[in-house]
Scaffold this active site. Structure first.
Site, PDB file in Angstrom:
ATOM      1  N   HIS A 174       0.828  -1.213   0.000  1.00 38.08           N
ATOM      2  CA  HIS A 174       0.000   0.000   0.000  1.00 38.08           C
ATOM      3  C   HIS A 174       0.861   1.262   0.000  1.00 38.08           C
ATOM      4  O   HIS A 174       0.566   2.218  -0.709  1.00 38.08           O
ATOM      5  CB  HIS A 174      -0.956   0.011   1.197  1.00 38.08           C
ATOM      6  CG  HIS A 174      -1.945  -1.119   1.159  1.00 38.08           C
ATOM      7  ND1 HIS A 174      -2.743  -1.456   2.219  1.00 38.08           N
ATOM      8  CD2 HIS A 174      -2.256  -2.005   0.173  1.00 38.08           C
ATOM      9  CE1 HIS A 174      -3.503  -2.496   1.884  1.00 38.08           C
ATOM     10  NE2 HIS A 174      -3.214  -2.853   0.658  1.00 38.08           N
ATOM     11  N   HIS A 212      -9.530  -1.481  -4.879  1.00 33.98           N
ATOM     12  CA  HIS A 212      -8.413  -1.920  -4.028  1.00 33.98           C
ATOM     13  C   HIS A 212      -7.491  -2.885  -4.775  1.00 33.98           C
ATOM     14  O   HIS A 212      -6.279  -2.880  -4.579  1.00 33.98           O
ATOM     15  CB  HIS A 212      -8.900  -2.544  -2.720  1.00 33.98           C
ATOM     16  CG  HIS A 212      -7.754  -2.754  -1.780  1.00 33.98           C
ATOM     17  ND1 HIS A 212      -7.266  -1.751  -0.965  1.00 33.98           N
ATOM     18  CD2 HIS A 212      -6.928  -3.815  -1.605  1.00 33.98           C
ATOM     19  CE1 HIS A 212      -6.204  -2.199  -0.325  1.00 33.98           C
ATOM     20  NE2 HIS A 212      -5.981  -3.459  -0.693  1.00 33.98           N
ATOM     21  N   ASP A 244      -3.443  -2.540  -5.174  1.00 35.95           N
ATOM     22  CA  ASP A 244      -2.429  -3.575  -4.914  1.00 35.95           C
ATOM     23  C   ASP A 244      -1.548  -3.824  -6.143  1.00 35.95           C
ATOM     24  O   ASP A 244      -0.335  -4.024  -6.017  1.00 35.95           O
ATOM     25  CB  ASP A 244      -3.102  -4.892  -4.506  1.00 35.95           C
ATOM     26  CG  ASP A 244      -3.563  -4.881  -3.049  1.00 35.95           C
ATOM     27  OD1 ASP A 244      -3.056  -4.064  -2.260  1.00 35.95           O
ATOM     28  OD2 ASP A 244      -4.433  -5.712  -2.711  1.00 35.95           O
ATOM     29  N   HIS A 248      -1.482 -10.916  -5.374  1.00 37.53           N
ATOM     30  CA  HIS A 248      -0.061 -10.599  -5.184  1.00 37.53           C
ATOM     31  C   HIS A 248       0.848 -11.577  -5.924  1.00 37.53           C
ATOM     32  O   HIS A 248       1.887 -11.187  -6.443  1.00 37.53           O
ATOM     33  CB  HIS A 248       0.281 -10.579  -3.699  1.00 37.53           C
ATOM     34  CG  HIS A 248      -0.410  -9.459  -2.968  1.00 37.53           C
ATOM     35  ND1 HIS A 248      -0.251  -8.138  -3.329  1.00 37.53           N
ATOM     36  CD2 HIS A 248      -1.274  -9.461  -1.932  1.00 37.53           C
ATOM     37  CE1 HIS A 248      -0.978  -7.377  -2.527  1.00 37.53           C
ATOM     38  NE2 HIS A 248      -1.614  -8.160  -1.673  1.00 37.53           N
ATOM     39  N   HIS A 282      35.906 -30.339 -29.549  1.00 36.99           N
ATOM     40  CA  HIS A 282      34.546 -29.942 -29.148  1.00 36.99           C
ATOM     41  C   HIS A 282      33.840 -29.274 -30.305  1.00 36.99           C
ATOM     42  O   HIS A 282      33.695 -28.059 -30.314  1.00 36.99           O
ATOM     43  CB  HIS A 282      34.618 -28.993 -27.943  1.00 36.99           C
ATOM     44  CG  HIS A 282      33.311 -28.817 -27.242  1.00 36.99           C
ATOM     45  ND1 HIS A 282      32.348 -27.910 -27.639  1.00 36.99           N
ATOM     46  CD2 HIS A 282      32.789 -29.457 -26.168  1.00 36.99           C
ATOM     47  CE1 HIS A 282      31.303 -27.974 -26.818  1.00 36.99           C
ATOM     48  NE2 HIS A 282      31.543 -28.900 -25.918  1.00 36.99           N
TER      49      HIS A 282
HETATM   50 ZN   LIG Z   1      -4.089  -4.439  -0.415  1.00 35.86          ZN
END
Ligand SMILES: [Zn+2]
Length: 440
Positions: free
Chosen positions: A82, A239, A243, A266, A345
């Site tokens: 936040h 909200h 986030d 998240h 190689h």
């Molecule tokens: Zn949050």
């Protein structure tokens, strides 16, 4: 001249805020301090010995269960999303966020207290241009739990978000360009929300001691329980956008692109930030200057050999093309058919061994570390190589361009570098190399 909005910004002065932390319920004071250009956002634990700081960078992300935790070594800060969201959206690029606990005050579960604090500290322009990550082609992240993030090119930072609760209850949709004014008015006041069935188990585990109806909206069935009425009819999706902004702030650079987020969380937000960070690293490796003639500040073969003890056939850098600031170096190695390893190689099918590309990266990185410490009496030992990938074969006749960037230095003892080898502008191999130093 870039316009004022394209400059980096910090605070005019320090401002502080006190409150309760969500998980421990302890009292905590948070201070926002100004910081120099290119400093980025760092958290400081003033309650610990030596007041350690943690970079708000995706590399330091530790856990994403319900909230976002970052850490370095054994030091952690929890629930940073936040405050990071408010800093990023309000246009703050450089700051020290000092706290005397492991978590910011939860306030009312929104970003409003941080916006108020940022305005109290004042946001001022600095003389250095802001860094952007422009989305050039569509990217997407999908999770097993039904989250989907799609990022599209756009000349602004826009988010179009769909939020849906269990059984698709409280499905909400909102789309907007994120600017400081829009964030302050439309996003910052939106509070955290939880579904009753989830908080009950957390309360049983004693994980949310500071949690109450004062700092979260609780949804039980179709009922919305909160201390004050909903601030917006679609407060939940707002909200979720809050986030997302906070989690993507861990990228450091600002995104110019349009994010379409379906049921974000998240975990997927962090996955997108990681993918963007990899893209950023890849671009900076590709964007380096590749003039073969030695530039100013480069090193000719004899100068390379004054620094490195390696000799034919184990010297894998011909020259250093140049340095970029204190932390980046670009070297080159012409790969010829006369290299001894091509005999075996592989006979009839000569390919440069990947381990020798890693050795070339280590030698170029050593030159950078030598330049930084400026002490010839110290020997750097190659300790570990992580995330090594060989993407394309390297053949005789190729010119290997070797990039090394110092990503972390712990005291004078440890250094981490991100290295890439390129041929014709394409990455052929990469890896993260760690070194330790010993005095001789
Ligand atoms: Zn949050």
């Amino acid at each position: 001249m870039p316009s004022a909005t394209e400059q980096q910004h910090t605070f005019g002065k320090t401002a502080s805020l006190s409150g309760t932390s969500l998980h421990t319920g302890d009292k905590v004071t948070l201070k926002l301090h100004p910081a120099a250009a290119d400093h980025g956002i760092k958290f400081k634990r003033a309650d610990l010995q030596d007041e350690p700081t943690i970079d708000a960078k995706i590399d330091n992300l530790k856990t994403v269960e319900r909230s976002t935790t970052i850490g370095e070594g054994s030091v952690r800060v929890h629930t940073v999303e936040h405050v990071l969201s408010a800093l990023s959206a309000m246009g703050v690029d450089n700051a020290v966020v000092e706290m005397n606990a492991n978590e910011p005050p939860i306030g009312d579960g929104s970003a409003q207290p941080y916006v108020d604090l940022i305005k109290k500290a004042g946001v001022t322009a600095q003389e250095v241009p802001r860094k952007f990550l422009d989305v050039r082609e569509p990217m997407h992240i999908e999770s097993k739990t039904g989250s989907l993030l799609v990022l599209l090119p756009d000349d602004k930072f826009r988010i179009s978000c769909t939020q849906a609760g269990p059984d698709n209850r409280f499905t909400q949709y909102l789309s907007m360009e994120i600017t400081p004014a829009v964030f302050e008015r439309e996003i910052a006041p939106a509070r955290t929300f939880v579904f009753y069935e989830d908080v009950q188990s957390l309360m049983d585990k004693n994980l949310i001691k500071g949690g109450s109806l004062e700092n979260a909206i609780v949804v039980r069935g179709d009922a919305v329980l909160s201390k004050e009425p909903l601030r917006f009819p679609d407060e939940f999706v707002r909200h979720k956008i809050l986030d997302i902004i906070g989690d993507l702030a861990l990228l450091g650079n600002r995104i110019r692109g349009h994010l379409i987020a379906v049921k974000p969380g998240h975990g997927v937000n962090a996955e997108l930030a990681r993918a963007l960070a990899r893209e950023q690293t890849r671009r900076s490796a590709l964007a380096g200057p590749h003039p073969i003639p030695i530039g100013e500040g480069g090193l000719a073969p004899d100068e390379v050999m004054q620094i490195l003890p390696h000799r034919y056939p184990f010297l894998l850098v011909d020259r250093i093309i140049g340095f970029e600031g204190e932390t980046k170096v670009i070297g080159m190695k012409s790969v010829t058919i006369n290299e001894p390893y091509f005999q075996g190689h592989f006979p009839g099918h000569p390919v440069m061994p990947g381990v020798l590309q890693v050795e070339a990266m280590a030698q170029v990185a050593s030159i950078l570390l030598f330049k930084l410490t400026k002490k010839s009496s110290r020997v750097g030992y190659f300790m570990s190589a992580d995330g090594v990938k060989f993407r394309k074969p390297v053949f005789p006749g190729d010119t290997l361009i070797i990039h090394a960037e110092l990503t972390k230095a712990r005291g004078a003892r440890l250094a981490k570098t991100m290295c890439h080898c390129l041929v014709n502008g394409a990455v052929v191999s990469e890896g993260e190399l760690m070194f330790t130093f010993l005095d001789t």
